[in-house]
Design a protein around this motif. Structure first.
Motif, PDB file in Angstrom:
ATOM      1  N   PRO A  44     -12.962 -33.367   6.621  1.00  0.00           N
ATOM      2  CA  PRO A  44     -12.215 -32.104   6.679  1.00  0.00           C
ATOM      3  C   PRO A  44     -11.051 -32.143   7.653  1.00  0.00           C
ATOM      4  O   PRO A  44     -10.002 -31.562   7.392  1.00  0.00           O
ATOM      5  CB  PRO A  44     -13.278 -31.100   7.138  1.00  0.00           C
ATOM      6  N   LEU A  45     -11.253 -32.832   8.784  1.00  0.00           N
ATOM      7  CA  LEU A  45     -10.179 -32.922   9.772  1.00  0.00           C
ATOM      8  C   LEU A  45      -8.995 -33.693   9.214  1.00  0.00           C
ATOM      9  O   LEU A  45      -7.838 -33.329   9.431  1.00  0.00           O
ATOM     10  CB  LEU A  45     -10.699 -33.591  11.042  1.00  0.00           C
ATOM     11  N   ALA A  46      -9.277 -34.755   8.468  1.00  0.00           N
ATOM     12  CA  ALA A  46      -8.206 -35.550   7.852  1.00  0.00           C
ATOM     13  C   ALA A  46      -7.437 -34.718   6.825  1.00  0.00           C
ATOM     14  O   ALA A  46      -6.201 -34.793   6.745  1.00  0.00           O
ATOM     15  CB  ALA A  46      -8.795 -36.787   7.186  1.00  0.00           C
ATOM     16  N   ILE A  47      -8.175 -33.922   6.060  1.00  0.00           N
ATOM     17  CA  ILE A  47      -7.530 -33.045   5.072  1.00  0.00           C
ATOM     18  C   ILE A  47      -6.616 -32.046   5.766  1.00  0.00           C
ATOM     19  O   ILE A  47      -5.490 -31.796   5.326  1.00  0.00           O
ATOM     20  CB  ILE A  47      -8.597 -32.312   4.234  1.00  0.00           C
ATOM     21  N   ALA A  48      -7.094 -31.485   6.872  1.00  0.00           N
ATOM     22  CA  ALA A  48      -6.294 -30.508   7.613  1.00  0.00           C
ATOM     23  C   ALA A  48      -5.033 -31.146   8.169  1.00  0.00           C
ATOM     24  O   ALA A  48      -3.952 -30.553   8.125  1.00  0.00           O
ATOM     25  CB  ALA A  48      -7.126 -29.913   8.753  1.00  0.00           C
ATOM     26  N   ILE A  49      -5.156 -32.376   8.693  1.00  0.00           N
ATOM     27  CA  ILE A  49      -3.996 -33.067   9.261  1.00  0.00           C
ATOM     28  C   ILE A  49      -2.961 -33.354   8.176  1.00  0.00           C
ATOM     29  O   ILE A  49      -1.754 -33.182   8.378  1.00  0.00           O
ATOM     30  CB  ILE A  49      -4.444 -34.374   9.960  1.00  0.00           C
ATOM     31  N   ILE A  50      -3.429 -33.813   7.003  1.00  0.00           N
ATOM     32  CA  ILE A  50      -2.507 -34.087   5.884  1.00  0.00           C
ATOM     33  C   ILE A  50      -1.825 -32.794   5.439  1.00  0.00           C
ATOM     34  O   ILE A  50      -0.612 -32.770   5.185  1.00  0.00           O
ATOM     35  CB  ILE A  50      -3.272 -34.727   4.704  1.00  0.00           C
ATOM     36  N   LEU A  51      -2.595 -31.708   5.367  1.00  0.00           N
ATOM     37  CA  LEU A  51      -2.038 -30.419   4.959  1.00  0.00           C
ATOM     38  C   LEU A  51      -0.975 -29.954   5.948  1.00  0.00           C
ATOM     39  O   LEU A  51       0.089 -29.454   5.543  1.00  0.00           O
ATOM     40  CB  LEU A  51      -3.161 -29.387   4.859  1.00  0.00           C
ATOM     41  N   ILE A  52      -1.241 -30.142   7.234  1.00  0.00           N
ATOM     42  CA  ILE A  52      -0.282 -29.743   8.266  1.00  0.00           C
ATOM     43  C   ILE A  52       0.990 -30.573   8.166  1.00  0.00           C
ATOM     44  O   ILE A  52       2.103 -30.044   8.288  1.00  0.00           O
ATOM     45  CB  ILE A  52      -0.923 -29.879   9.664  1.00  0.00           C
ATOM     46  N   PHE A  53       0.847 -31.885   7.918  1.00  0.00           N
ATOM     47  CA  PHE A  53       2.020 -32.750   7.783  1.00  0.00           C
ATOM     48  C   PHE A  53       2.882 -32.318   6.599  1.00  0.00           C
ATOM     49  O   PHE A  53       4.103 -32.181   6.718  1.00  0.00           O
ATOM     50  CB  PHE A  53       1.587 -34.207   7.600  1.00  0.00           C
ATOM     51  N   VAL A  54       2.235 -32.098   5.451  1.00  0.00           N
ATOM     52  CA  VAL A  54       2.972 -31.680   4.250  1.00  0.00           C
ATOM     53  C   VAL A  54       3.648 -30.340   4.479  1.00  0.00           C
ATOM     54  O   VAL A  54       4.801 -30.119   4.093  1.00  0.00           O
ATOM     55  CB  VAL A  54       2.018 -31.609   3.035  1.00  0.00           C
ATOM     56  N   LEU A  55       2.945 -29.425   5.127  1.00  0.00           N
ATOM     57  CA  LEU A  55       3.495 -28.099   5.393  1.00  0.00           C
ATOM     58  C   LEU A  55       4.704 -28.173   6.314  1.00  0.00           C
ATOM     59  O   LEU A  55       5.737 -27.550   6.049  1.00  0.00           O
ATOM     60  CB  LEU A  55       2.422 -27.212   6.024  1.00  0.00           C
ATOM     61  N   ASN A  56       4.598 -28.950   7.401  1.00  0.00           N
ATOM     62  CA  ASN A  56       5.677 -29.022   8.380  1.00  0.00           C
ATOM     63  C   ASN A  56       6.929 -29.678   7.798  1.00  0.00           C
ATOM     64  O   ASN A  56       8.047 -29.293   8.152  1.00  0.00           O
ATOM     65  CB  ASN A  56       5.217 -29.782   9.630  1.00  0.00           C
ATOM     66  N   TRP A  57       6.759 -30.667   6.924  1.00  0.00           N
ATOM     67  CA  TRP A  57       7.926 -31.287   6.289  1.00  0.00           C
ATOM     68  C   TRP A  57       8.393 -30.435   5.109  1.00  0.00           C
ATOM     69  O   TRP A  57       9.586 -30.168   4.953  1.00  0.00           O
ATOM     70  CB  TRP A  57       7.597 -32.697   5.810  1.00  0.00           C
ATOM     71  N   GLY A  58       7.445 -29.984   4.288  1.00  0.00           N
ATOM     72  CA  GLY A  58       7.800 -29.244   3.075  1.00  0.00           C
ATOM     73  C   GLY A  58       8.404 -27.884   3.351  1.00  0.00           C
ATOM     74  O   GLY A  58       9.175 -27.369   2.536  1.00  0.00           O
ATOM     75  N   TYR A  59       8.081 -27.286   4.489  1.00  0.00           N
ATOM     76  CA  TYR A  59       8.635 -25.978   4.845  1.00  0.00           C
ATOM     77  C   TYR A  59      10.157 -26.019   4.849  1.00  0.00           C
ATOM     78  O   TYR A  59      10.826 -25.186   4.224  1.00  0.00           O
ATOM     79  CB  TYR A  59       8.097 -25.560   6.216  1.00  0.00           C
ATOM     80  N   PHE A  60      10.736 -26.979   5.565  1.00  0.00           N
ATOM     81  CA  PHE A  60      12.192 -27.084   5.674  1.00  0.00           C
ATOM     82  C   PHE A  60      12.805 -27.480   4.327  1.00  0.00           C
ATOM     83  O   PHE A  60      13.820 -26.918   3.912  1.00  0.00           O
ATOM     84  CB  PHE A  60      12.567 -28.114   6.747  1.00  0.00           C
TER      85      PHE A  60
END
Length: 267
Positions: free
Chosen positions: A68-84
């Protein structure tokens, strides 16, 4: 700040003047975006710990599992890049921070940012953020004559201040006619990507048409309406055939309102 004024030559050989966004306004926008992302990132982590590991695990890490922690980290990475990337492409070059700061990203030719340009400039945030605290990007923006970071240089983009709409004075004849007909932008719903397909020459065409419409005799008016509709309707997925003259005129006038908001500005 005359040194920040830049002239952009469009593919239609029209010169448009913008004011480049400097380090202060870009930093303000970036801070707002980062605060928003930090809030969202924190919520993702909190939800991850509570859902997958139980409440106490949030504080004591008692039942930590890597999945679950790995999933959260991947989600955060995608969100932080994909947001912009997503906001700049789908929201006319504006993230939430940029909109609040009154700046936007455009292409060097004055047109709206493309999906490829947005992808490249945001992918290169990795380099601009080196070695820490966005140092490379800050130095580039500060010293470059057009306040560009590496992502802007490679993607062919530039960040500029929003241009103010012309002050409203006495309503023109076509504005009165549009109001009389009850036409608004909501009369013609268009996706952002469709609006991006229109260029300066399209705006000039619909602007000339709209302002000449009421001055023409009925026959010439009908001819002009058909010609303009045949040029512009395919871009919005419509066909003028089978439509009444009034319906075609109203649709073109609604399109005029959309393009006016994009192109009719002054510094």
């Amino acid at each position: 700040m005359d040194q920040d004024q830049i002239d952009i030559k469009t593919p239609e050989y029209v010169s448009i003047q913008f004011q480049a966004a400097g380090l202060g306004s870009r930093a303000s926008a970036f801070i707002i975006d980062q605060l928003l992302l930090i809030l969202i990132n924190s919520l993702i982590l909190i939800i991850t710990f509570f859902v997958f590991m139980g409440g106490p695990g949030l504080f004591f890490f008692e039942n930590v599992t890597t999945g679950p922690l790995a999933i959260a980290i991947i989600l955060i990475f995608v969100l932080n890049w994909g947001y912009f990337f997503a906001f700049e492409y789908f929201n006319g070059g504006r993230t939430i921070g940029k909109k609040l700061a009154g700046i936007r990203v455009i292409q060097e030719n004055g047109h709206s940012i493309t999906i490829l340009s947005s992808f490249i400039r945001n992918l290169l945030r990795i380099i601009d953020s080196l070695p820490t605290g966005y140092l490379v990007g800050i130095l580039m923006i500060f010293f470059h004559s057009k306040h560009k970071r590496i992502g802007d240089l490679v993607a062919g983009t530039i960040v500029v201040h929003e241009r103010k709409e012309k002050k409203k004075g006495k309503k023109s004849a076509i504005e009165k006619e549009i109001e009389l007909r009850g036409i608004s932008k909501e009369s013609l719903m268009l996706e952002e990507w469709i609006l991006k397909s229109f260029v300066l020459k399209d705006w000039k065409l619909i602007n000339t048409y709209s302002n000449r419409l009421l001055q023409l005799p009925a026959f010439e008016r009908k001819q002009l309406t058909v010609k303009v509709a045949n040029i512009l309707f395919p871009k919005i997925g419509l066909d003028a055939k089978g439509r009444s003259e009034a319906d075609v005129e109203n649709t073109l006038l609604a399109l005029y309102l959309h393009l006016r908001d994009e192109w009719e500005f002054e510094l």
